[in-house]
Structures are given as structure tokens and as C-alpha cells.
Design a protein around this motif. Structure first.
Motif, PDB file in Angstrom:
ATOM      1  N   MET A  99       0.838  -1.191   0.000  1.00  0.00           N
ATOM      2  CA  MET A  99       0.000   0.000   0.000  1.00  0.00           C
ATOM      3  C   MET A  99       0.885   1.259   0.000  1.00  0.00           C
ATOM      4  N   TYR A 150       3.280   2.082  -1.890  1.00  0.00           N
ATOM      5  CA  TYR A 150       3.784   2.595  -3.163  1.00  0.00           C
ATOM      6  C   TYR A 150       2.870   3.623  -3.801  1.00  0.00           C
ATOM      7  N   ALA A 194     -11.843   4.836 -10.906  1.00  0.00           N
ATOM      8  CA  ALA A 194     -12.498   3.537 -10.890  1.00  0.00           C
ATOM      9  C   ALA A 194     -11.986   2.712  -9.706  1.00  0.00           C
ATOM     10  N   ALA A 195     -12.652   1.587  -9.489  1.00  0.00           N
ATOM     11  CA  ALA A 195     -12.253   0.681  -8.402  1.00  0.00           C
ATOM     12  C   ALA A 195     -10.780   0.326  -8.536  1.00  0.00           C
ATOM     13  N   GLY A 196     -10.089   0.261  -7.402  1.00  0.00           N
ATOM     14  CA  GLY A 196      -8.718  -0.252  -7.384  1.00  0.00           C
ATOM     15  C   GLY A 196      -7.662   0.678  -7.943  1.00  0.00           C
ATOM     16  N   VAL A 249      -5.135   4.679  -1.052  1.00  0.00           N
ATOM     17  CA  VAL A 249      -3.694   4.817  -0.836  1.00  0.00           C
ATOM     18  C   VAL A 249      -3.318   6.308  -0.835  1.00  0.00           C
ATOM     19  N   ARG A 292      -5.214  -3.057  -8.450  1.00  0.00           N
ATOM     20  CA  ARG A 292      -5.678  -4.179  -7.626  1.00  0.00           C
ATOM     21  C   ARG A 292      -5.958  -5.428  -8.447  1.00  0.00           C
ATOM     22  N   ARG A 301     -13.354  -6.542  -5.494  1.00  0.00           N
ATOM     23  CA  ARG A 301     -12.518  -6.745  -4.297  1.00  0.00           C
ATOM     24  C   ARG A 301     -11.428  -7.772  -4.572  1.00  0.00           C
ATOM     25  N   ARG A 324      -8.253  -9.471  -5.971  1.00  0.00           N
ATOM     26  CA  ARG A 324      -6.975  -9.138  -6.617  1.00  0.00           C
ATOM     27  C   ARG A 324      -6.698 -10.119  -7.753  1.00  0.00           C
TER      28      ARG A 324
END
Ligand SMILES: Nc1ncnc2c1ncn2[C@@H]1O[C@H](COP(=O)(O)OP(=O)(O)OP(=O)(O)O)[C@@H](O)[C@H]1O
Length: 733
Positions: free
Chosen positions: A262, A264, A286-288, A293, A534, A701, A703
Motif C-alpha cells: 500500500m 507505493y 475507478a475501483a482499485g 492509498v 488491484r 474486491r 486481486r
């Protein structure tokens, strides 16, 4: 003020002789070792040495890589037979590769740093393993696993791998991907592949490197500086893939578990962390794409400047998770930033200001029932319109009370954001009466609900000096007007004060705020992140398929299209689709999938089963228990890594991520997709749209892997492009 970076941090960077950049190639190399802490520890030590004395250091034995681009060097990584490959550009050390000595040597000979003149950016260029053509590494990486990147197809064929086997090897990312192929490959080929992956040699461990290395350099060798490369590296705009990193910190991060990555930031993210805002600002994406972060790093940067920071969100236990992550990468600042769910925070705030309020959900439910029986009578327009009790309560809670609307006229004039069902003047008048009755019923009982808490806290905040310099709101799309008004009142328009972080496509509650109604102005201070870090391409594309053709509101002037352009750099297996004739068969398939994920080496704590309802959450907690596996409800998860399978509802999964996600009962019954009794077509359509977004959140969710199961026919939310064509693919796996 240009940068929020602290003095100490720049001091550390400044005192080293060289600046460091990490590259996507280096990052991918390191990720291969996520489960081998002894290797990472050794690398960590090497990086520290490299920062202090890259040349003439007996522990590093640095020497040039003969056939590589000029100024490419290799250093020993103690006792592991591993090597670090880096390139010197002036006083910058670009970290390129890390791995088994022969393998990284071979790769080093092929990698180049080149300026792409069409876009004026510096890139790492690699060789296409099949054609030998020069391609940007990130392009190669998008289609290929990273375990066998060191060898081209001809070399693998020369070792004795068949063409079909080479295709399989090209898909693998980590050692465990290969381990799981044990019984699916020729034993000899599998053993060779294992040797290559572990030792960089098809025969296994070799006593010394077979590659001809040059003698170690004793001193800092003079080198003409390549001005073009050096210039390109001087700004993120021309070298977006080359992330500056203080050498001492990189070493520190490497020693930590993968959750801690996290830490980075890419240049676009770094820019948002350091930017000075003259007023409220907004980060979307968007998601991820790393919104959280950025939010956490910005909180740290502000805390380092002595600012009092509140990080908050609507989602109940997410702040605890954030706090855990934050404590891991920002130890010195961990007590300087406050993390709290907005409702809990408001309760405590009222308490601190001697205006305590008691929330009694049971009394609120009773008040609601009483108000309803008085207003929604058999002959009332609301009854005739077929609006369900749940819908009406949302309307009262989120739209009327949540917005603190002062009178009926303002309700009649309101654009009801995110509410698809149009309500006539007559219906609105009745809903207003219902809200009125509910408020008096609450008052009669001496009870309050959570909206009252927000409204009261807002009154207090308006009349008191602020306790915060900055408020950062994550998952902001799910806030009500009342919550946003309160948080805005805490910092107003002060510079670097309010930051809204979120994504309208993931809004999973009805209603939602309206920035202009609250008076928050973010024009010129709004940014979009576009690189999804992600999900694998396969996971993200499956989730995207759900949203094709479904617009969403992201607070702009116009709705956004469902399909967004997002950069993805990870690839993996396609989602596994499981069609079942009965609930028993379905659950058996799920159990097998969970067990095989564990068999393939995914940590138990990296698995999550997500479901639409609490009842199903209980059912699958019991199922996981019956497999003899420990399970943990998401309600009890606070971000501490555990070896428990996570189980919870889609809502609870908000903001979290796990390696593999299992989504059982994606059928009409499981999702309660059909219209309820008395539910009219429009409210049903609105509920379906919400459900689709919740499912989208659940899918994103993951990865690395998704398992989707259903009994009978799949839900109509899943498009045929997802359930049809790929079924065969995944079945074959
Ligand atoms: N620059 C980066 N390099 C590598 N990994 C990153 C980077 N930025 C973010 N990540 C990783 O990507 C994942 C997603 O990040 P994050 O949770 O911040 O995204 P988000 O936009 O808030 O997602 P969502 O809206 O779906 O909750 C995390 O595992 C995070 O560590």
C-alpha cells in the motif's frame, strides 16, 4: 508551498549520493518473492548498502553486465545466489531486476531504457519472447505471467519444453502457480520448470554463476551522463514508470508483508499527495486505482506538517482497517491522525461538547411503524403507488432528513439524486407528512436516529472553533447530505481542508449527496486516477461486463458511461463459473473451490466469500466452519492479517480487498432479484441498479481470482458475455 514532503524525508534522500527509482520490472521481480521473507530481507540489506556505497563495496561486488546497455550493473544479494540489476543514469540508480543470477543476467542483456519519441516518455523496453521484437515492458506484462520472463521461446524450447508447455509457462506469475501444475505436466518438464523458477537453471542449483561476469569494480567508474535519459528521469511527466523512492524506505518496505505494498505511489498519485489545494478538493477514479492509498498518504503528509487530520468514511468498520494500514507504513504519525466512521465520530463529538444524544434503533423502528400506520393508510396515494415500506423509509431518511430539507416546498423542488422512481407532487406531499410524523414520533419517545446525530453535530460544529485542519473522506459517494454538511462545517473552504475521495460507480446506498446543494465547490481541484493496481485484467473485465450500458452519477454535470477506460497491468486466470442444479450441489462446488484455492497455495486469510444478505453470510460462515476452516465475519475484521476465511455481505466488503473472492448464489433467489410484493416497476428497477453496483463492488474486491456460482440460471445481472462464452474456458481449468 510546492511539496508536502517533510524535512526529514528530503534530508534522507538528499544525503544519499544517488537518487533511486523503482521500475515496473523491478516491482514484478520482487513480488515473486512475497512469500520468501529471507530473500526479501537479503535484498533489503543490499539496497541499504547500495544507497551508501554502490561501487567498491565488498559486500555488493558490483560489476558491469557485459552485454547489457551501457552503465548497467549487477550487485550481489548476500548468500542467496540472487542478483540485483540496476542502471546508473547520472546520479540516479534505476532498479531494474532482481532474481536468480543467470536468469536476471539474461534478462538484463535484453532490457533497455529508451525514450518513446512519439509520447516523449522514458520506458523500459523488453523483448517479445516469441518474435524477439522490442516492446515496452508494460505491454509485454499485460499479456504474460512473470515467472518465465527471463527466457525467450527459443531458449525454453532448447531446454526441451514443448510449444504447448511454453504457452502454459507464459501464463504463470509465481512459484505456487507452477507447483499447482504438478500433476498436469510431464514430470520431467515440470521438474525443469521448477528448477528454472527456483534457481534460474533447468538442472537445478548450480554452484556458481555460469554467466561470464566482469571483475568487481573497486571504485565509482567514470561514466559520461546520457543527458536525454537524465532529463527524462528528472520529472514524472517524462518518466511516469520510474517512481522515485528514498533508498532507505524501499529497504524497509521490502521486509514487510504484501499488504504493506500500500506504501507505493505512482507519480500521478504522488502528485495528489503533495499538491496544495486552495479549497475543497476531490479525487475520483475507478475501483482499485489507489484512491485510498492516496488518501492515507496525504493524511500522513499533512500530519507531518503538524496538521490535525480526520480520516472518515460512511462504512462502519473501514476506518479501523485504514488505521491498521496507516500504522504499518506511517508509524511515527499513527497517533497524529484520527480515523473514525462518520456516525461514531459525530456521537463522540456531541459528547465532547456536552450535547450527548442517545441513538435507539429499536425506538426509531417503532416510531417509523407508528408514523407509517398513520399516513400510509389503505386509501392513501402512497399505498396505491405501491411504494414499499423500505423504499419510503430510505426516502425519508436519506432524501428528506438526510438533506435537512427545511420545508415541503424545498422537497417539491428537489432533484432527487440517484433516485430513479419519479414522485408526483401528490406523493411527495404525503411522503413529507410521513417524515413529519416520524420526527414527532421520535421526539415523543425521546429517541434519536443517526440522522439526528449528524444534524445536531452540524449545529454544534457551526458554532464552535474547528478542531481539525483537514478532513479526508473516503468512499465519499455514500455520504448523505447531512454527513457532508457536517464534515464540511469542520474545515470549510480552508486550503488543504476538505478532500473527498470516491467513485460514483460504487455507490451502494440510495440517495447520496449533492455537492452544489451543500455548497462545496471543487472546480479546478478535481482529479481522476486511472491505473487499476488491484485487479487482474480478467477480474476487472468480468466486473466491467456487469456495468456495460449502465450509466452512473459521479457528481458531474452528466452521468458517466458504465465502461471506463482504465489501465491494467496484471493478468491472471479467467473467473471460474459454476452452474449447479441444486443448492447442495452449489455449496459442494463452492467448498471444493475454496479447498482447491488453499491447495494451490493461496493463504486462508486471503480468501473471502461475499454474499448479498446477512442470512447467506450466516449460511456460508457455517459452511466454511463445516470444512474445518476458521472463518471470520467481515464485521469483526479490522485489517489485521489473519488466517481466517472472511465472510460477509457486499456492503461490508466496501473498500477491502482479498486475493480470491467467492460469490455464491448469483441467481434470482440468492440475490432476491425479483420484484417484492407490492413493489412497483420503477422502485424495482432502482433496487436492481443498486444491487448491480453492490455486486460490482464485490467483484472488484478480488486481486487475483473470482469464483461465481449459481443454482439453475444465473442472475439477469450477469450478462451473457460473462456467463456464456467463458463458462467453457473456466470449466476446462
Ligand atoms: N502505485 C501503486 N503501486 C502498486 N500498488 C498500488 C499502487 N497504488 C495502489 N496500489 C494497490 O492497489 C490496490 C487498490 O488500492 P486502493 O484500495 O487505494 O484503491 P481504491 O481506488 O481506493 O479502490 P476502491 O475504490 O475499489 O476501494 C491496493 O492493494 C494498493 O496497495
Amino acid at each position: 508551498m510546492g511539496r508536502l514532503q517533510s524535512k526529514t524525508e528530503s534530508d534522507i534522500t538528499g544525503s544519499a549520493m544517488y537518487d533511486h527509482r523503482y521500475t515496473p520490472t523491478f516491482k514484478d521481480c520482487v513480488q515473486r518473492y512475497q512469500n520468501r521473507s529471507e530473500v526479501l530481507a537479503a535484498l533489503s540489506q543490499t539496497l541499504t548498502e547500495l544507497a551508501m556505497q554502490p561501487f567498491g563495496n565488498p559486500r555488493l561486488q558490483t560489476h558491469a553486465v557485459k552485454k547489457a546497455q551501457q552503465d548497467t550493473f549487477t550487485s550481489y544479494v548476500t548468500n542467496q545466489g540472487h542478483r540485483l540489476i540496476w542502471r546508473r543514469v547520472g546520479n540516479v540508480i534505476v532498479l531494474l531486476l532482481f532474481g536468480e543470477h543467470d536468469a536476471v543476467y539474461r534478462r538484463a542483456e535484453r532490457l533497455r531504457l529508451e525514450i518513446d519519441d512519439t509520447q516523449n516518455v522514458l520506458r523500459v523496453i523488453d523483448e517479445d519472447p516469441e518474435t524477439g521484437q522490442q516492446v515496452p515492458y508494460t505491454q509485454r506484462r499485460a499479456d504474460e505471467g512473470r515467472l518465465f520472463m527471463a527466457w525467450n521461446d527459443a531458449e525454453l524450447a532448447a531446454f526441451g519444453f514443448a510449444p504447448q508447455e511454453i504457452k502454459v509457462l507464459r501464463r504463470l506469475n509465481v512459484d505456487t502457480d507452477l507447483t499447482s501444475l504438478d500433476s498436469h505436466m510431464r514430470p520431467h518438464a515440470w521438474q525443469m520448470a521448477m528448477n528454472l523458477a527456483m534457481y534460474g537453471d533447468p538442472h537445478g542449483e548450480t554452484p556458481s554463476p555460469v554467466v561470464d561476469e566482469e571483475p568487481a569494480l573497486v571504485a565509482d567508474p567514470p561514466a559520461p551522463v546520457d543527458e536525454r535519459l537524465s532529463d527524462a528521469l528528472s520529472t514524472p511527466k517524462t518518466s511516469p514508470e520510474f517512481v522515485p523512492v528514498p533508498a532507505d524506505r524501499l529497504a524497509d518496505w521490502l521486509a514487510k508483508p504484501i499488504e504493506d505494498w500500500m506504501v507505493y505511489l505512482d507519480p500521478a498519485q504522488q502528485d495528489l499527495v503533495e499538491r496544495t489545494y486552495s479549497g475543497p478538493a476531490r479525487i475520483r477514479g475507478a475501483a482499485g486505482t489507489g484512491k485510498t492509498v492516496v488518501a492515507l498518504h496525504r493524511a500522513r503528509a499533512l500530519a507531518r506538517l503538524g496538521k490535525r487530520v480526520l480520516v472518515t468514511t460512511y462504512v462502519r468498520n473501514l476506518p479501523e482497517v485504514y488505521q491498521q494500514i496507516f500504522a504499518r507504513f506511517a508509524k511515527p504519525e499513527r497517533d497524529l491522525v484520527e480515523f473514525a466512521n462518520v456516525h461514531r465520530w459525530a456521537l463522540q463529538y456531541l459528547h465532547r461538547h456536552d450535547k450527548p444524544i442517545r441513538v435507539d434503533q429499536q425506538a426509531a423502528n417503532n416510531a417509523w411503524r407508528a408514523a407509517q400506520s398513520r399516513v400510509v393508510t389503505a386509501a392513501s396515494p402512497l399505498k396505491r403507488a405501491g411504494l414499499s415500506s423500505a423504499y419510503l423509509r430510505e426516502e425519508v431518511d436519506w432524501v428528506i432528513r438526510g438533506r435537512a430539507l427545511p420545508d415541503l416546498d424545498s422537497y417539491l423542488a428537489l432533484e432527487r439524486n440517484g433516485r430513479g422512481t419519479p414522485l408526483s407532487r401528490e406523493l411527495r406531499t404525503d411522503v413529507w407528512r410521513l417524515a413529519d410524523e416520524y420526527a414527532s414520533e421520535l421526539a415523543n419517545r425521546g429517541a434519536a436516529d443517526f440522522t439526528d446525530v449528524l444534524l445536531k453535530a452540524h449545529e454544534v460544529a457551526r458554532c464552535n472553533p474547528s478542531e481539525y485542519d483537514a478532513v479526508i473522506i473516503d468512499e465519499a459517494q455514500d455520504l448523505t447530505d447531512a454527513a457532508l454538511r457536517l464534515l464540511y462545517a469542520l474545515v470549510g473552504d480552508r486550503p488543504n481542508g476538505l478532500l473527498l475521495v470516491g467513485d460514483g460507480q460504487q455507490s451502494i446506498y440510495p440517495g447520496g449527496f449533492n455537492l452544489s446543494a451543500v455548497g462545496v465547490q471543487v472546480r479546478g481541484r478535481s482529479h481522476v486516477l486511472t491505473h487499476n493496481y488491484r485487479n487482474t485484467r480478467q477480474v476487472y473485465e468480468a466486473a466491467q461486463a456487469l456495468m456495460a450500458g449502465h450509466h452512473f452519477d459521479d457528481g458531474g454535470e452528466r452521468p458517466e458511461t458504465g465502461l471506463r477506460s482504465v489501465e491494467l497491468s496484471r493478468t491472471g486466470a479467467p473467473p471460474v463459473l459454476s452452474t449447479n442444479a441444486s443448492a447442495e450441489e452449489h455449496d459442494l462446488a463452492l467448498a471444493e473451490a475454496v479447498e482447491s484455492a488453499i491447495g494451490e497455495g493461496t493463504g486462508i486469510g486471503d480468501l473471502a466469500v461475499l454474499v448479498p444478505t446477512h442470512a447467506l453470510a450466516q449460511h456460508y460462515t457455517d459452511l466454511i466452519d463445516s470444512l474445518g476452516l476458521p472463518a471470520q465475519r467481515l464485521e469483526d475484521y479490522d485489517g489485521t492479517p489473519t488466517t481466517l476465511v472472511k465472510v460477509g455481505t457486499y456492503q461490508r466488503a466496501k473498500g477491502l480487498e482479498f486475493k480470491r473472492i467467492f460469490l455464491p448464489r448469483l441467481d434470482a433467489d440468492g440475490l432476491r432479484e425479483r420484484p417484492g410484493r407490492g413493489e412497483d416497476a420503477e422502485s424495482h428497477a432502482e433496487r436492481t441498479a443498486l444491487l448491480r453496483r453492490q455486486l460490482f463492488v464485490a467483484m472488484t474486491r478480488a486481486r487475483d481470482g473470482l469464483w461465481l456460482g449459481w443454482v439453475g440460471a444465473p442472475s439477469s445481472l450477469l450478462p451473457p458475455s460473462l456467463t456464456g462464452s467463458s463458462t467453457k474456458l473456466s470449466r476446462e481449468r
